[in-house]
Every structure is written in C-alpha cells, then in structure tokens.
Write a protein that holds these residues in place. Structure first.
Motif, PDB file in Angstrom:
ATOM      1  N   GLU A  17      67.392   4.259 -20.206  1.00  0.00           N
ATOM      2  CA  GLU A  17      66.816   2.947 -19.897  1.00  0.00           C
ATOM      3  C   GLU A  17      67.662   1.824 -20.492  1.00  0.00           C
ATOM      4  O   GLU A  17      67.678   0.704 -19.976  1.00  0.00           O
ATOM      5  CB  GLU A  17      65.395   2.841 -20.461  1.00  0.00           C
ATOM      6  CG  GLU A  17      64.372   3.763 -19.792  1.00  0.00           C
ATOM      7  CD  GLU A  17      63.022   3.696 -20.482  1.00  0.00           C
ATOM      8  OE1 GLU A  17      62.909   2.964 -21.504  1.00  0.00           O
ATOM      9  OE2 GLU A  17      62.084   4.371 -20.030  1.00  0.00           O
ATOM     10  N   LEU A  18      68.374   2.117 -21.577  1.00  0.00           N
ATOM     11  CA  LEU A  18      69.087   1.086 -22.326  1.00  0.00           C
ATOM     12  C   LEU A  18      70.545   0.922 -21.923  1.00  0.00           C
ATOM     13  O   LEU A  18      71.171  -0.094 -22.215  1.00  0.00           O
ATOM     14  CB  LEU A  18      69.006   1.404 -23.825  1.00  0.00           C
ATOM     15  CG  LEU A  18      67.601   1.347 -24.439  1.00  0.00           C
ATOM     16  CD1 LEU A  18      67.616   1.945 -25.844  1.00  0.00           C
ATOM     17  CD2 LEU A  18      67.092  -0.092 -24.486  1.00  0.00           C
ATOM     18  N   GLY A  19      71.105   1.923 -21.273  1.00  0.00           N
ATOM     19  CA  GLY A  19      72.511   1.821 -20.885  1.00  0.00           C
ATOM     20  C   GLY A  19      72.995   3.054 -20.157  1.00  0.00           C
ATOM     21  O   GLY A  19      72.274   4.046 -20.040  1.00  0.00           O
ATOM     22  N   LYS A  20      74.234   3.001 -19.704  1.00  0.00           N
ATOM     23  CA  LYS A  20      74.795   4.111 -18.926  1.00  0.00           C
ATOM     24  C   LYS A  20      75.745   4.971 -19.760  1.00  0.00           C
ATOM     25  O   LYS A  20      75.815   6.184 -19.569  1.00  0.00           O
ATOM     26  CB  LYS A  20      75.534   3.572 -17.697  1.00  0.00           C
ATOM     27  CG  LYS A  20      76.038   4.644 -16.741  1.00  0.00           C
ATOM     28  CD  LYS A  20      76.661   4.027 -15.516  1.00  0.00           C
ATOM     29  CE  LYS A  20      77.169   5.083 -14.540  1.00  0.00           C
ATOM     30  NZ  LYS A  20      76.082   5.944 -14.016  1.00  0.00           N
ATOM     31  N   ASN A  21      76.479   4.354 -20.669  1.00  0.00           N
ATOM     32  CA  ASN A  21      77.405   5.100 -21.520  1.00  0.00           C
ATOM     33  C   ASN A  21      76.700   5.464 -22.832  1.00  0.00           C
ATOM     34  O   ASN A  21      76.493   4.615 -23.696  1.00  0.00           O
ATOM     35  CB  ASN A  21      78.659   4.281 -21.809  1.00  0.00           C
ATOM     36  CG  ASN A  21      79.504   4.069 -20.570  1.00  0.00           C
ATOM     37  OD1 ASN A  21      79.392   4.820 -19.586  1.00  0.00           O
ATOM     38  ND2 ASN A  21      80.355   3.058 -20.589  1.00  0.00           N
ATOM     39  N   ILE A  22      76.358   6.748 -22.955  1.00  0.00           N
ATOM     40  CA  ILE A  22      75.532   7.213 -24.075  1.00  0.00           C
ATOM     41  C   ILE A  22      76.389   7.959 -25.086  1.00  0.00           C
ATOM     42  O   ILE A  22      77.078   8.914 -24.741  1.00  0.00           O
ATOM     43  CB  ILE A  22      74.407   8.152 -23.584  1.00  0.00           C
ATOM     44  CG1 ILE A  22      73.709   7.575 -22.355  1.00  0.00           C
ATOM     45  CG2 ILE A  22      73.435   8.431 -24.716  1.00  0.00           C
ATOM     46  CD1 ILE A  22      73.024   6.264 -22.579  1.00  0.00           C
ATOM     47  N   PHE A  23      76.342   7.532 -26.338  1.00  0.00           N
ATOM     48  CA  PHE A  23      77.089   8.177 -27.418  1.00  0.00           C
ATOM     49  C   PHE A  23      76.106   8.996 -28.247  1.00  0.00           C
ATOM     50  O   PHE A  23      75.225   8.457 -28.915  1.00  0.00           O
ATOM     51  CB  PHE A  23      77.778   7.126 -28.286  1.00  0.00           C
ATOM     52  CG  PHE A  23      78.834   7.677 -29.201  1.00  0.00           C
ATOM     53  CD1 PHE A  23      80.177   7.469 -28.914  1.00  0.00           C
ATOM     54  CD2 PHE A  23      78.498   8.387 -30.346  1.00  0.00           C
ATOM     55  CE1 PHE A  23      81.169   7.964 -29.759  1.00  0.00           C
ATOM     56  CE2 PHE A  23      79.478   8.893 -31.192  1.00  0.00           C
ATOM     57  CZ  PHE A  23      80.825   8.683 -30.894  1.00  0.00           C
ATOM     58  N   LYS A  79      83.573   2.030 -29.975  1.00  0.00           N
ATOM     59  CA  LYS A  79      84.378   1.164 -29.103  1.00  0.00           C
ATOM     60  C   LYS A  79      85.276   1.986 -28.180  1.00  0.00           C
ATOM     61  O   LYS A  79      85.405   1.687 -26.983  1.00  0.00           O
ATOM     62  CB  LYS A  79      85.212   0.209 -29.955  1.00  0.00           C
ATOM     63  CG  LYS A  79      84.408  -0.896 -30.634  1.00  0.00           C
ATOM     64  CD  LYS A  79      85.219  -1.654 -31.669  1.00  0.00           C
ATOM     65  CE  LYS A  79      86.330  -2.454 -31.051  1.00  0.00           C
ATOM     66  NZ  LYS A  79      87.054  -3.275 -32.070  1.00  0.00           N
ATOM     67  N   HIS A  80      85.897   3.009 -28.734  1.00  0.00           N
ATOM     68  CA  HIS A  80      86.794   3.855 -27.933  1.00  0.00           C
ATOM     69  C   HIS A  80      86.048   4.514 -26.772  1.00  0.00           C
ATOM     70  O   HIS A  80      86.591   4.633 -25.668  1.00  0.00           O
ATOM     71  CB  HIS A  80      87.411   4.931 -28.820  1.00  0.00           C
ATOM     72  CG  HIS A  80      88.311   5.876 -28.077  1.00  0.00           C
ATOM     73  ND1 HIS A  80      89.577   5.519 -27.653  1.00  0.00           N
ATOM     74  CD2 HIS A  80      88.123   7.168 -27.664  1.00  0.00           C
ATOM     75  CE1 HIS A  80      90.133   6.538 -27.018  1.00  0.00           C
ATOM     76  NE2 HIS A  80      89.273   7.542 -27.013  1.00  0.00           N
ATOM     77  N   ALA A  81      84.806   4.907 -27.023  1.00  0.00           N
ATOM     78  CA  ALA A  81      84.001   5.555 -25.988  1.00  0.00           C
ATOM     79  C   ALA A  81      83.319   4.553 -25.058  1.00  0.00           C
ATOM     80  O   ALA A  81      82.639   4.954 -24.120  1.00  0.00           O
ATOM     81  CB  ALA A  81      82.941   6.447 -26.635  1.00  0.00           C
ATOM     82  N   GLN A  82      83.510   3.266 -25.342  1.00  0.00           N
ATOM     83  CA  GLN A  82      82.837   2.215 -24.579  1.00  0.00           C
ATOM     84  C   GLN A  82      81.318   2.431 -24.555  1.00  0.00           C
ATOM     85  O   GLN A  82      80.654   2.275 -23.533  1.00  0.00           O
ATOM     86  CB  GLN A  82      83.394   2.128 -23.158  1.00  0.00           C
ATOM     87  CG  GLN A  82      84.882   1.778 -23.119  1.00  0.00           C
ATOM     88  CD  GLN A  82      85.424   1.663 -21.711  1.00  0.00           C
ATOM     89  OE1 GLN A  82      85.064   2.425 -20.811  1.00  0.00           O
ATOM     90  NE2 GLN A  82      86.315   0.696 -21.502  1.00  0.00           N
ATOM     91  N   ALA A  83      80.798   2.822 -25.711  1.00  0.00           N
ATOM     92  CA  ALA A  83      79.377   3.150 -25.824  1.00  0.00           C
ATOM     93  C   ALA A  83      78.502   1.928 -25.562  1.00  0.00           C
ATOM     94  O   ALA A  83      78.827   0.809 -25.961  1.00  0.00           O
ATOM     95  CB  ALA A  83      79.083   3.713 -27.205  1.00  0.00           C
ATOM     96  N   GLU A  84      77.417   2.168 -24.885  1.00  0.00           N
ATOM     97  CA  GLU A  84      76.395   1.142 -24.655  1.00  0.00           C
ATOM     98  C   GLU A  84      75.104   1.459 -25.400  1.00  0.00           C
ATOM     99  O   GLU A  84      74.297   0.560 -25.659  1.00  0.00           O
ATOM    100  CB  GLU A  84      76.105   1.036 -23.155  1.00  0.00           C
ATOM    101  CG  GLU A  84      77.294   0.560 -22.336  1.00  0.00           C
ATOM    102  CD  GLU A  84      77.038   0.616 -20.844  1.00  0.00           C
ATOM    103  OE1 GLU A  84      77.859   0.078 -20.090  1.00  0.00           O
ATOM    104  OE2 GLU A  84      76.007   1.195 -20.426  1.00  0.00           O
ATOM    105  N   VAL A  85      74.921   2.727 -25.752  1.00  0.00           N
ATOM    106  CA  VAL A  85      73.731   3.175 -26.484  1.00  0.00           C
ATOM    107  C   VAL A  85      74.147   4.286 -27.453  1.00  0.00           C
ATOM    108  O   VAL A  85      74.932   5.167 -27.093  1.00  0.00           O
ATOM    109  CB  VAL A  85      72.643   3.735 -25.541  1.00  0.00           C
ATOM    110  CG1 VAL A  85      71.369   4.050 -26.333  1.00  0.00           C
ATOM    111  CG2 VAL A  85      72.349   2.783 -24.407  1.00  0.00           C
ATOM    112  N   ILE A  86      73.603   4.243 -28.668  1.00  0.00           N
ATOM    113  CA  ILE A  86      73.839   5.289 -29.656  1.00  0.00           C
ATOM    114  C   ILE A  86      72.548   6.086 -29.837  1.00  0.00           C
ATOM    115  O   ILE A  86      71.468   5.503 -29.927  1.00  0.00           O
ATOM    116  CB  ILE A  86      74.262   4.702 -31.014  1.00  0.00           C
ATOM    117  CG1 ILE A  86      75.386   3.673 -30.832  1.00  0.00           C
ATOM    118  CG2 ILE A  86      74.665   5.812 -31.977  1.00  0.00           C
ATOM    119  CD1 ILE A  86      76.629   4.197 -30.160  1.00  0.00           C
ATOM    120  N   VAL A  87      72.671   7.404 -29.901  1.00  0.00           N
ATOM    121  CA  VAL A  87      71.506   8.257 -30.163  1.00  0.00           C
ATOM    122  C   VAL A  87      71.745   9.010 -31.460  1.00  0.00           C
ATOM    123  O   VAL A  87      72.797   9.632 -31.650  1.00  0.00           O
ATOM    124  CB  VAL A  87      71.261   9.261 -29.020  1.00  0.00           C
ATOM    125  CG1 VAL A  87      70.024  10.111 -29.323  1.00  0.00           C
ATOM    126  CG2 VAL A  87      71.089   8.531 -27.690  1.00  0.00           C
TER     127      VAL A  87
END
Length: 274
Positions: free
Chosen positions: A143-149, A210-218
């Motif tokens: 729900e919070l983003g597409k690129n999930i770290f 930043k390298h992973a272009q993360a939009e959300v951290i879990v």
C-alpha cells in the motif's frame, strides 16, 4: 562478586543449580552463554543453524546442541541430561521454540526463564506502521510503495515473494550458501539480493536503501541488537515509511531483561532447590 561464591551457602556447600540449557540463537544469547560459563555454570547452548554452531565454536567451555527438538523431545533431552534449568534466549520471533521450551520445562518440572531483549520503542515515531505478522506487513508495504526493501531475514521470505507479486523486492539476508539457495529457489535475482552480515550503521543503511531505490522498509522489532534502531533512523532521514512487525505476544512464566537478572534468578532457584 563471582557467581560461584554467590551459589554457595555460608557453610561452603555448592548449589545444585549448575547445569543450564540455553537456547542461544541470537548474538545476545551467545554472549549470555559466555557470561554464565564465566560465572561458574555448566552451559549447553542450543542453536538450529550451522552458522550459529560455528559462532559458538569459539567458546571452549560451552557445549553445543544443534539438533532441532520438539516439546516432547526437548523434555526428554533435558531430563536424561539432568539439566537444572532452561534459559530461553532465542530470537524474539521464534514463537514455536519458546512455546516448546515452556511446555518441556513444565513437563519435567524444571525452572524456565526467558531472556528478552528490550524492544525498540518505535510506537510514536512518524512514518512507522505497526502490524502483527508477516502477511500484514506485506499487504501494508504494498500500500505504501512499489520498491520494497526487506530486512526480515530469509525464513519468512516466501511469504513476501508470494504476496508482493506486483512489487519490486530487495531482500537483505545472511551470506550463507543455505540462505542464498533459498533466495534462488524463490526466484529472486542477484539484483534483488543483498547478502551481507550486520550490524549496519545508519549511514550504511542509508546507502543500501538508496542503492535499491527503496520506497518502503520492512523490519522486525529486534531492538538495538537486532539493528532496528539504525534501520529506522536511516529511513527517517530518507523520509521512507517503515513497516514494523511487532513482536508476537507470548506468555513467559519468568522473564529477565539483563544478564544480572538471569544470574539472580538462577542463584535463587539454586538456593530453593537445596
């Protein structure tokens, strides 16, 4: 004052509470095993991975059990080997392991003590979304983003891969052959895997996010020793939302938050047993 002195009566007789089975699947568990050994206890540390076994190999006076045991098997193991108490320093999210330990101790009537690392206290931080389990974490992250770290390890990675089919996943995992084979089995590409062992500083987390272009951290709430503090600090600097999987709610008959509290519990139980 040394523990071996604390464990003595005034007449000099030794305490019976000397043989400890320690579930030591974490860094603080391994340090606790060393602490108890240095203070006069005979410790058998239990781990469930080759990696954990290798880390304990550096301690000469600590025996190691690497066999997975269910509740009945554990009870038999404790009874036959005549352990005086069990200290549970397993990972805060190892629900079944803790439940089996409590049941085994109740079965053979020996003391159980949970060593519980402090929580991260992230409830009031802006941008932190708390959920109860891994499935909810996957849903909220999508729900919070597409690129999930993902910083939740490899054991529950399958849940995220199955639920985040419309997202881009980056998984940070331990660099072992077993873990990497599991990542490959789940279909993750090398680009999606950061295989490295912590601890990670806030700055290192920032660079990886930043390298992973993360939009959300879990993350899980592993406390400071689990690196949750630096993950969340990095996410806040980058203004990234964090999905925090809260610790499972388990009833522990006895709980200690410090090594000294563990020591005092074992000493008191040793005195009572006389």
């Amino acid at each position: 004052m040394a523990t071996k002195n604390l464990l003595n009566h005034q007449n000099g007789s030794a305490s019976k509470m000397t043989k400890i089975f320690l579930m030591a699947g974490t860094e603080d568990g391994r340090k606790l095993a060393e602490f108890l050994t240095e203070n006069g206890f005979e410790v058998t540390a239990s781990v469930v991975s080759d990696y954990g076994k290798k880390l304990l190999a550096q301690y000469e006076n600590i025996s190691v059990n690497d066999k997975k045991l269910d509740a009945s098997e554990l009870a038999e193991f404790l009874k036959v080997r005549k352990f005086d108490a069990l200290v549970d320093a397993s990972h805060p999210y190892a629900v079944n392991a803790s439940k089996n330990a409590v049941a085994a101790c109740n079965d053979i009537n020996i003391p159980y003590l949970r060593f519980e690392r402090a929580t991260g206290k992230f409830e009031r931080l802006e941008g932190c979304y708390h959920v109860a389990d891994y499935e909810q974490a996957a849903i909220k992250a999508a729900e919070l983003g597409k690129n999930i770290f993902l910083t939740t390890g490899s054991k529950t990675l399958k849940i995220f891969v199955e639920l985040l089919t419309n997202c881009n996943i980056t998984a940070r995992v331990l660099p072992t052959a077993e873990v990497l084979a599991e990542c490959e089995k789940l279909g993750l590409t090398p680009k999606q895997i950061i295989a490295v062992q912590g601890p990670f500083s806030t700055e290192m987390n920032i660079e990886q996010f930043k390298h992973a272009q993360a939009e959300v951290i879990v993350t899980k709430d592993g406390g400071k020793i689990g690196g949750a503090d630096t993950k969340i600090a990095a996410a806040q600097i980058l203004k990234l939302p964090v999905v925090v999987i809260d610790r499972p709610k388990i009833f522990y008959p006895n709980v200690a938050a410090t090594f000294d509290e563990v020591l005092n519990f074992l000493v008191s139980k040793g005195e009572i047993s006389k």
